[in-house]
Design an enzyme around this catalytic site. Structure first.
Site, PDB file in Angstrom:
ATOM      1  N   ASP A   1      87.811   3.596  29.263  1.00 56.23           N
ATOM      2  CA  ASP A   1      88.459   4.204  28.342  1.00 56.23           C
ATOM      3  C   ASP A   1      89.243   3.209  27.547  1.00 56.23           C
ATOM      4  O   ASP A   1      89.245   1.863  27.955  1.00 56.23           O
ATOM      5  CB  ASP A   1      89.280   5.235  28.999  1.00 56.23           C
TER       6      ASP A   1
ATOM      7  N   GLN B   1      88.721  16.720  29.956  1.00 58.64           N
ATOM      8  CA  GLN B   1      88.067  15.756  29.703  1.00 58.64           C
ATOM      9  C   GLN B   1      87.222  15.506  31.102  1.00 58.64           C
ATOM     10  O   GLN B   1      85.985  15.508  31.221  1.00 58.64           O
ATOM     11  CB  GLN B   1      88.480  14.326  29.651  1.00 58.64           C
TER      12      GLN B   1
ATOM     13  N   CYS C   1      85.202   8.725  27.317  1.00 59.14           N
ATOM     14  CA  CYS C   1      85.855  10.091  26.702  1.00 59.14           C
ATOM     15  C   CYS C   1      85.785   9.943  25.081  1.00 59.14           C
ATOM     16  O   CYS C   1      85.949  10.804  24.619  1.00 59.14           O
ATOM     17  CB  CYS C   1      86.993  10.129  27.348  1.00 59.14           C
TER      18      CYS C   1
ATOM     19  N   HIS D   1      94.274  14.654  31.892  1.00 58.16           N
ATOM     20  CA  HIS D   1      93.343  15.075  30.703  1.00 58.16           C
ATOM     21  C   HIS D   1      92.297  15.926  31.625  1.00 58.16           C
ATOM     22  O   HIS D   1      91.237  15.601  31.387  1.00 58.16           O
ATOM     23  CB  HIS D   1      92.811  14.040  30.030  1.00 58.16           C
TER      24      HIS D   1
ATOM     25  N   ARG E   1      82.686  18.647  25.702  1.00 52.93           N
ATOM     26  CA  ARG E   1      83.772  19.177  25.762  1.00 52.93           C
ATOM     27  C   ARG E   1      84.118  20.615  25.003  1.00 52.93           C
ATOM     28  O   ARG E   1      85.101  21.455  25.554  1.00 52.93           O
ATOM     29  CB  ARG E   1      84.803  18.099  24.595  1.00 52.93           C
TER      30      ARG E   1
ATOM     31  N   ARG F   1      98.858  19.004  23.340  1.00 49.87           N
ATOM     32  CA  ARG F   1      98.385  17.916  23.521  1.00 49.87           C
ATOM     33  C   ARG F   1      99.876  17.179  23.261  1.00 49.87           C
ATOM     34  O   ARG F   1     100.347  17.179  22.102  1.00 49.87           O
ATOM     35  CB  ARG F   1      97.344  17.335  22.636  1.00 49.87           C
TER      36      ARG F   1
END
Ligand code: CP
Ligand code: NVA
Length: 337
Positions: A248, A156, A290, A153, A317, A126
């Site tokens: 988001d 996700q 998310c 991402h 996830r 990340r």
């Protein structure tokens, strides 16, 4: 590969480059759909009460191995799910936060990547920028799994498509409406939806630019599959007949100094029952996010409504991370296996 010279024996090992997960675009439609099948299958195994000990033993293919989590940004879901997935396969997850290691202070990305990849089976990364992911992929001898950068991402998107498929059964010809920022989450989600036969309508303010590479990939996919991909400004246009409503945060990690300007740009973009009552939605619509969530992009009356699937989406996830470890690490990048 072994080469003999008259003076000495030089031994060099030819290693095949690992396959990395950078974004959803790099996967074929079949590979992506197989990842969703895999996540769904692993979920049913994980949740099954039958023969737990034997099931655990069967899956501990990474027993005694290490999985690195190289995280330079905060995380709740990604950290828990990747640590959980590594443990499911018997590996020891090792969290390396930005204040834990020498990277960026005393050591270069090249040296750090060479060292971490020499001791681990894969690196969940990340990082701040897509460039960092590209550098990691260049120097790593084990799979790099992009666990969020400024552009993508993918973990996700896998969890989101698993959630959509669970909710609707068949994904073909659904419509997803995104109301919000042009960011890492929608970049991968739009490609993932198009790969699974879902029309995508994105509503972003006029002053915000959608990523041009993602837009051209999305348009190509939409044409190939006779689907709709559109970018509009008015949220109501995007929402018309939508089955899936997604947003988001408007202020992604690293953009904190733009907060005031962005809040202004997104005036009238909050998803709430008032907005939704003004449009025709599909009768079976769902709301997704998310997480982490802020009041400004979605009000409680939608976020906590019966149509909201945000917590199932978060749980998924874990199964997305399991599917990725199985496909990229255990199956060495053969995503059709
Ligand atoms: N959705 C998501 O990636 O959450 P975290 O930032 O908490 O990992
Ligand atoms: N777009 C958000 C996603 C967080 C999971 C960010 O990058 O901060």
């Amino acid at each position: 590969m072994t080469t003999t010279t008259s003076k000495r024996l030089i031994t060099t090992t030819t290693t095949t480059k690992p396959r990395h997960l950078i974004n959803i675009s790099q996967l074929t439609n079949d590979e992506f759909s197989n990842l969703i099948n895999k996540a769904s299958h692993l979920k049913s195994i994980y949740k099954s009460e039958d023969n737990i000990e034997q099931t655990q033993k069967n899956h501990q293919k990474l027993l005694g191995k290490l999985v690195a989590l190289l995280f330079s940004k905060r995380s709740t879901r990604t950290r828990i799910s990747t640590e959980g997935a590594a443990s499911f396969f018997g590996a020891q997850p090792m969290f390396l936060g930005k204040d834990d290691i020498q990277l960026g202070v005393n050591e270069s990305i090249l040296d750090t990547t060479k060292v971490i990849s020499s001791m681990t089976s894969c690196i969940f990364a990340r990082v701040n920028s897509h460039l960092d992911i590209q550098q990691l992929c260049k120097y790593s001898s084990v799979p790099i799994i992009n666990s969020l950068c400024d552009k993508y991402h993918p973990l996700q998107a896998i969890a989101d498509l698993l959630t959509i498929r669970e909710k609707f059964g068949e994904t073909k010809n659904l419509k997803l409406a995104w109301i919000g920022d042009a960011n890492n989450v929608i970049n991968d989600l739009s490609i993932a939806c198009l790969k699974m036969g879902i029309n995508v309508s994105i509503s972003i303010p006029k002053s915000i630019q959608f990523d041009s590479n993602v837009e051209s990939d999305a348009k190509k996919l939409a044409t190939e599959q006779n689907l709709k991909f559109e970018i509009v400004n008015d949220p109501k246009l995007a929402l018309e007949n939508a089955n899936i409503i997604v947003t988001d945060t408007w202020i992604s990690m690293g953009e904190e100094n733009q907060k005031q300007a962005k809040l202004k740009q997104f005036e009238n973009y909050q998803i709430n029952q008032n907005l939704l009552s003004d449009v025709n939605l599909a009768s079976n619509w769902i709301f997704m996010h998310c997480l982490p969530r802020h009041q400004e992009e979605v009000a409680d009356d939608v976020f906590y409504s019966d149509n909201s699937v945000v917590f199932e989406e978060a749980e998924n996830r874990l199964y997305a991370a399991m599917a990725v470890i199985e496909a990229f690490v255990i199956n060495k990048g053969d995503l059709l296996k």
